[in-house]
Design an enzyme around this catalytic site. Structure first.
Site, PDB file in Angstrom:
ATOM      1  N   SER A  87       0.811  -1.223   0.000  1.00 25.48           N
ATOM      2  CA  SER A  87       0.000   0.000   0.000  1.00 25.48           C
ATOM      3  C   SER A  87       0.845   1.275   0.000  1.00 25.48           C
ATOM      4  O   SER A  87       0.534   2.202  -0.761  1.00 25.48           O
ATOM      5  CB  SER A  87      -0.972  -0.007   1.182  1.00 25.48           C
ATOM      6  OG  SER A  87      -1.913  -1.037   0.999  1.00 25.48           O
ATOM      7  N   THR A 102      -5.700  -3.433   7.347  1.00 30.04           N
ATOM      8  CA  THR A 102      -5.683  -4.811   6.879  1.00 30.04           C
ATOM      9  C   THR A 102      -5.800  -5.706   8.112  1.00 30.04           C
ATOM     10  O   THR A 102      -6.098  -5.209   9.208  1.00 30.04           O
ATOM     11  CB  THR A 102      -4.429  -5.049   5.995  1.00 30.04           C
ATOM     12  OG1 THR A 102      -4.471  -6.377   5.514  1.00 30.04           O
ATOM     13  CG2 THR A 102      -3.119  -4.819   6.729  1.00 30.04           C
ATOM     14  N   GLY A 109      -5.134 -11.243  -8.618  1.00 30.25           N
ATOM     15  CA  GLY A 109      -5.685 -10.260  -7.676  1.00 30.25           C
ATOM     16  C   GLY A 109      -5.074  -8.869  -7.772  1.00 30.25           C
ATOM     17  O   GLY A 109      -5.434  -7.983  -6.985  1.00 30.25           O
ATOM     18  N   ALA A 135     -14.558 -18.596   2.426  1.00 28.48           N
ATOM     19  CA  ALA A 135     -15.612 -17.853   3.148  1.00 28.48           C
ATOM     20  C   ALA A 135     -14.992 -16.949   4.207  1.00 28.48           C
ATOM     21  O   ALA A 135     -15.592 -16.680   5.241  1.00 28.48           O
ATOM     22  CB  ALA A 135     -16.607 -18.833   3.778  1.00 28.48           C
ATOM     23  N   LYS A 188      -9.976  -5.068  10.465  1.00 30.33           N
ATOM     24  CA  LYS A 188     -11.096  -4.586   9.652  1.00 30.33           C
ATOM     25  C   LYS A 188     -12.446  -4.662  10.370  1.00 30.33           C
ATOM     26  O   LYS A 188     -13.275  -3.776  10.222  1.00 30.33           O
ATOM     27  CB  LYS A 188     -11.164  -5.361   8.332  1.00 30.33           C
ATOM     28  CG  LYS A 188     -10.032  -5.035   7.369  1.00 30.33           C
ATOM     29  CD  LYS A 188     -10.182  -5.899   6.117  1.00 30.33           C
ATOM     30  CE  LYS A 188      -9.264  -5.452   5.006  1.00 30.33           C
ATOM     31  NZ  LYS A 188      -9.529  -6.171   3.766  1.00 30.33           N
TER      32      LYS A 188
HETATM   33  P1  NAP Z   1      -9.103 -15.358   5.585  1.00 30.39           P
HETATM   34  O1  NAP Z   1     -10.183 -14.514   6.120  1.00 30.39           O
HETATM   35  O2  NAP Z   1      -8.040 -15.877   6.494  1.00 30.39           O
HETATM   36  O3  NAP Z   1      -9.792 -16.596   4.823  1.00 30.39           O
HETATM   37  C1  NAP Z   1      -9.008 -17.639   4.308  1.00 30.39           C
HETATM   38  C2  NAP Z   1      -9.889 -18.589   3.514  1.00 30.39           C
HETATM   39  O4  NAP Z   1      -9.022 -19.606   2.941  1.00 30.39           O
HETATM   40  C3  NAP Z   1     -10.935 -19.319   4.346  1.00 30.39           C
HETATM   41  O5  NAP Z   1     -12.074 -19.562   3.569  1.00 30.39           O
HETATM   42  C4  NAP Z   1     -10.212 -20.647   4.670  1.00 30.39           C
HETATM   43  O6  NAP Z   1     -11.098 -21.721   4.930  1.00 30.39           O
HETATM   44  C5  NAP Z   1      -9.495 -20.886   3.371  1.00 30.39           C
HETATM   45  N1  NAP Z   1      -8.354 -21.805   3.570  1.00 30.39           N
HETATM   46  C6  NAP Z   1      -7.183 -21.524   4.191  1.00 30.39           C
HETATM   47  N2  NAP Z   1      -6.397 -22.622   4.195  1.00 30.39           N
HETATM   48  C7  NAP Z   1      -7.103 -23.621   3.589  1.00 30.39           C
HETATM   49  C8  NAP Z   1      -6.835 -24.980   3.292  1.00 30.39           C
HETATM   50  N3  NAP Z   1      -5.656 -25.555   3.634  1.00 30.39           N
HETATM   51  N4  NAP Z   1      -7.778 -25.696   2.649  1.00 30.39           N
HETATM   52  C9  NAP Z   1      -8.970 -25.130   2.290  1.00 30.39           C
HETATM   53  N5  NAP Z   1      -9.284 -23.830   2.554  1.00 30.39           N
HETATM   54  C10 NAP Z   1      -8.350 -23.095   3.201  1.00 30.39           C
HETATM   55  O7  NAP Z   1      -8.297 -14.587   4.425  1.00 30.39           O
HETATM   56  P2  NAP Z   1      -8.854 -13.429   3.473  1.00 30.39           P
HETATM   57  O8  NAP Z   1      -8.569 -12.120   4.073  1.00 30.39           O
HETATM   58  O9  NAP Z   1     -10.238 -13.787   3.088  1.00 30.39           O
HETATM   59  O10 NAP Z   1      -7.858 -13.572   2.212  1.00 30.39           O
HETATM   60  C11 NAP Z   1      -7.930 -14.686   1.328  1.00 30.39           C
HETATM   61  C12 NAP Z   1      -6.997 -14.480   0.155  1.00 30.39           C
HETATM   62  O11 NAP Z   1      -7.418 -13.356  -0.619  1.00 30.39           O
HETATM   63  C13 NAP Z   1      -5.550 -14.189   0.566  1.00 30.39           C
HETATM   64  O12 NAP Z   1      -4.689 -14.909  -0.276  1.00 30.39           O
HETATM   65  C14 NAP Z   1      -5.389 -12.700   0.328  1.00 30.39           C
HETATM   66  O13 NAP Z   1      -4.072 -12.334  -0.045  1.00 30.39           O
HETATM   67  C15 NAP Z   1      -6.325 -12.484  -0.865  1.00 30.39           C
HETATM   68  N6  NAP Z   1      -6.847 -11.104  -0.905  1.00 30.39           N
HETATM   69  C16 NAP Z   1      -6.561 -10.353  -2.001  1.00 30.39           C
HETATM   70  C17 NAP Z   1      -7.042  -9.060  -2.082  1.00 30.39           C
HETATM   71  C18 NAP Z   1      -6.728  -8.236  -3.297  1.00 30.39           C
HETATM   72  O14 NAP Z   1      -6.875  -6.996  -3.234  1.00 30.39           O
HETATM   73  N7  NAP Z   1      -6.346  -8.831  -4.392  1.00 30.39           N
HETATM   74  C19 NAP Z   1      -7.816  -8.524  -1.042  1.00 30.39           C
HETATM   75  C20 NAP Z   1      -8.097  -9.332   0.072  1.00 30.39           C
HETATM   76  C21 NAP Z   1      -7.592 -10.623   0.130  1.00 30.39           C
HETATM   77  P3  NAP Z   1     -11.634 -21.982   6.439  1.00 30.39           P
HETATM   78  O15 NAP Z   1     -12.758 -21.008   6.640  1.00 30.39           O
HETATM   79  O16 NAP Z   1     -12.092 -23.384   6.408  1.00 30.39           O
HETATM   80  O17 NAP Z   1     -10.490 -21.739   7.377  1.00 30.39           O
END
Ligand code: NAP
Length: 285
Positions: free
Chosen positions: A24, A69, A250, A134, A73
């Site tokens: 950022s 972040t 992303g 999710a 949030k």
């Molecule tokens: P989060 O709240 O920690 O959610 C992680 C998700 O991944 C949950 O659904 C989790 O499932 C799943 N997961 C993690 N390990 C897993 C595994 N071994 N097997 C199956 N499912 C698994 O994270 P978040 O903030 O949503 O971010 C998710 C991704 O999006 C990250 O890689 C982040 O860098 C990316 N992101 C990108 C942007 C962008 O601007 N491009 C913005 C935000 C996030 P469970 O619920 O079962 O734990």
């Protein structure tokens, strides 16, 4: 990248824990310089549970605003004087503006995702979306898709209870599902768009998809998106590309959510697609 500082320069920052890896400051200071704005954007580590304390510090120190972040949030939500529609809908704030003693909370993640999709030519309106994950990102993306007219969004998550809870926020459009291979294969076969919102495949995160064979069930021409931007091409996107699908990483979501945040901070209107094109090479695209 250099920002000129003087005694009137307004302060912005990103808070998080961890946050030192954040792109950022690079993105925001590049925009500040390009637009000739009298702002500077810093990186501020703030430990979990300390969002309220940080907010007091930011007010006292005269910050114009900040981005948030993980893990702040959701904690910021009840601390805001006013919330925009998306922050209220997602239950989380990624952009805070401090003006005239009041704090205003916004969330630009869903809008950033939607703009990135449209830019790539993937219009989700009237489409059946299969969404993996999710967590926080899935919440913003799925609720934005529902708000913008996707026909259906099926949320596949390892912890199915989290998918069920999220679907309760827009039950006519969102439906929960599991994350096993049979389920993913069956859903992929009738998808118009596939979006990965899990952290599987992200640099530094634990875990990769064990099996990507569900991608073979996708009809030809169905676009595949991954919210991950490091690496720029995850194993999921590489396999989807090999199978002939259009792909989107992303990066443009990251850039658009930052552009929309800077518009909130400064009140300046930005040509977002032109700015996103200008910023992309900074991040290796
Ligand atoms: P989060 O709240 O920690 O959610 C992680 C998700 O991944 C949950 O659904 C989790 O499932 C799943 N997961 C993690 N390990 C897993 C595994 N071994 N097997 C199956 N499912 C698994 O994270 P978040 O903030 O949503 O971010 C998710 C991704 O999006 C990250 O890689 C982040 O860098 C990316 N992101 C990108 C942007 C962008 O601007 N491009 C913005 C935000 C996030 P469970 O619920 O079962 O734990």
């Amino acid at each position: 990248m250099q920002v000129e500082l003087n005694n009137t320069t307004k302060k912005l920052c990103v808070i998080g824990d961890p946050v030192l890896h954040s792109k950022s400051p690079l993105i925001q200071n590049t925009m500040i310089q390009a637009l000739g704005l009298d702002y500077v954007y810093l990186c501020q580590p703030v430990r979990a549970g300390e969002a309220a304390r940080w907010l007091e510090c930011a007010r006292f120190a005269g910050y114009a605003g900040f981005n948030a972040t993980m893990p702040h949030k959701e904690d910021l939500l009840p601390l805001m004087d006013e919330l925009d529609e998306d922050a209220r809908l997602y239950g989380s704030v990624n952009t805070v503006c401090i003006k005239d003693e009041k704090v205003y909370g916004y969330n630009t993640d869903g809008r950033g995702f939607f703009q990135a999709l449209l830019d790539a030519g993937f219009d989700p309106r009237g489409r059946r979306v299969v969404l993996l994950g999710a967590g926080g990102a899935a919440k913003a993306v799925s609720l934005k898709l529902a708000q913008q007219g996707a026909a259906s969004v099926t949320i596949c998550n390892r912890t199915v209870e989290k998918a069920q809870a999220l679907c309760g926020k827009a039950p006519k459009i969102l439906s929960p599902a599991g994350f096993d291979m049979d389920t993913l294969q069956a859903l992929a076969a009738s998808a118009d768009l596939l979006v990965n919102c899990t952290s599987l495949g992200m640099t530094g995160a634990k875990g990769q998809f064990d099996d990507l064979s569900f991608l073979e069930a996708l009809p030809a021409g169905v676009p595949v998106c991954d919210l991950i931007y490091a690496p720029l091409e995850t194993a999921l996107l590489a396999r989807a590309r090999e199978l002939g699908h259009s792909t989107l990483n992303g990066l443009s979501m990251l850039l658009y959510q930052a552009i929309f945040a800077l518009e909130h901070f400064t009140g300046v209107s930005i040509d977002a697609p032109a700015m996103a094109r200008r910023l992309a090479p900074l991040l290796g695209a």
